[in-house]
Design a protein around this motif. Sequence first.
Motif, PDB file in Angstrom:
ATOM      1  N   GLN A 218       1.101  -1.011  -0.013  1.00  0.00           N
ATOM      2  CA  GLN A 218       0.026   0.009   0.224  1.00  0.00           C
ATOM      3  C   GLN A 218       0.933   1.260   0.096  1.00  0.00           C
ATOM      4  OE1 GLN A 218      -2.501  -1.521  -1.075  1.00  0.00           O
ATOM      5  NE2 GLN A 218      -3.972   0.087   0.046  1.00  0.00           N
TER       6      GLN A 218
ATOM      7  N   TYR B 277       1.706   1.862  -3.235  1.00  0.00           N
ATOM      8  CA  TYR B 277       0.286   2.401  -3.963  1.00  0.00           C
ATOM      9  C   TYR B 277       0.085   3.677  -3.971  1.00  0.00           C
ATOM     10  CZ  TYR B 277      -4.796   2.824  -4.772  1.00  0.00           C
ATOM     11  OH  TYR B 277      -5.855   3.238  -5.257  1.00  0.00           O
TER      12      TYR B 277
ATOM     13  N   SER C 197      -2.047  -2.236  -6.033  1.00  0.00           N
ATOM     14  CA  SER C 197      -3.132  -2.273  -4.719  1.00  0.00           C
ATOM     15  C   SER C 197      -3.388  -3.591  -4.468  1.00  0.00           C
ATOM     16  CB  SER C 197      -4.506  -1.935  -5.486  1.00  0.00           C
ATOM     17  OG  SER C 197      -5.116  -2.932  -6.459  1.00  0.00           O
TER      18      SER C 197
ATOM     19  N   THR D 265      -2.982   1.014  -9.897  1.00  0.00           N
ATOM     20  CA  THR D 265      -3.841  -0.054  -9.368  1.00  0.00           C
ATOM     21  C   THR D 265      -2.725  -1.623  -9.589  1.00  0.00           C
ATOM     22  OG1 THR D 265      -5.626   0.918 -10.653  1.00  0.00           O
ATOM     23  CG2 THR D 265      -5.901  -1.504 -10.330  1.00  0.00           C
TER      24      THR D 265
END
Length: 328
Positions: free
Chosen positions: A137, A140, A253, A250
Amino acid sequence: MIRERYLNLLIGALLLIVPLVALQLDEPFIITLATKAAILALAGVGLNLALGQGGLVSFGHAAYFGIGGYAMGILASHAQDYAPLMEAPFLIEGTNLMPVIWLVAIVASALAALLIGALSLRTSGVYFIMVTLAFGQMFYYFTISWPAYGGEDGLSIYVRNQFPGVNTLDPIQFFGICFVVLMAVLFLVNRLNKSPFGLALNGAHQNEERALTVGINVYRLRLVAFVISGAITGLAGALFADLNRFVSPTMFSWHTSGEIMVFIILGGVARLFGPVAGAAVYILLEHMLGGISEYWQIYLGLILLFVVLFAKGGIVGGLARREVRHDG
């Protein structure tokens, strides 16, 4: 039930035959689906080495998938714009050569896996899962706030990268590249699993205390497996970005990490061709169920629930029996 090696050959043959038949029927979309399945299977093979052989439930493998994708995107965009990545203290230029991009993707992913693995492997169980998820994350949110390479909107590459002697814009030729890479990695992973390293890794997975008792450095063993696993997943990310000619946050993710894990659970954890079968079935279900309902993930969830409850060996485990070696 059939022997696993024959089932593996059948899965590999089907993955090759379907796009060849689609070529004869002039159905390039099916070739693209097969290419996507081969690339996602490669990502699954990478995670399966850590998860299946090493027992490392990483929920952040999307980090390496994304790093591979962004390695492709950054190098290709600079080559596209004729702008160097760096001019001082030494010149680094972009490139649109796939072998060079793959090498950068593998090295960058392996280095990231080395750093993340060195820290996260000091924990175990749910803490290991959460630490790997946190790193994924972090990447991300970093890419979302990275305007130099598209930020939240991602980065488009207008022309697919080049491979010497191959027209990569031809769907069947690009599929051939992905298929050969997948088979080569499967061969290497198979050799690795049967090597003393692979046996020790599996032994540590089965019983860590016994492995420590016989003098195996379990931490170092798992770290090496984690790095190799990350490098393979990074290679898959570079190919996936080339397939779509687009990279976005994405790819980093937790949804992507979950999808890669689903391929393994669906196909069979610790089965060599489990991720291949899982990714192919996933893509098939996504295409078929997606045409029926926009809520196709509900049906996929039910199928996955059935597999987890009643076929713990996944598709490969349900159709094949493991082979027992009798040496001597």
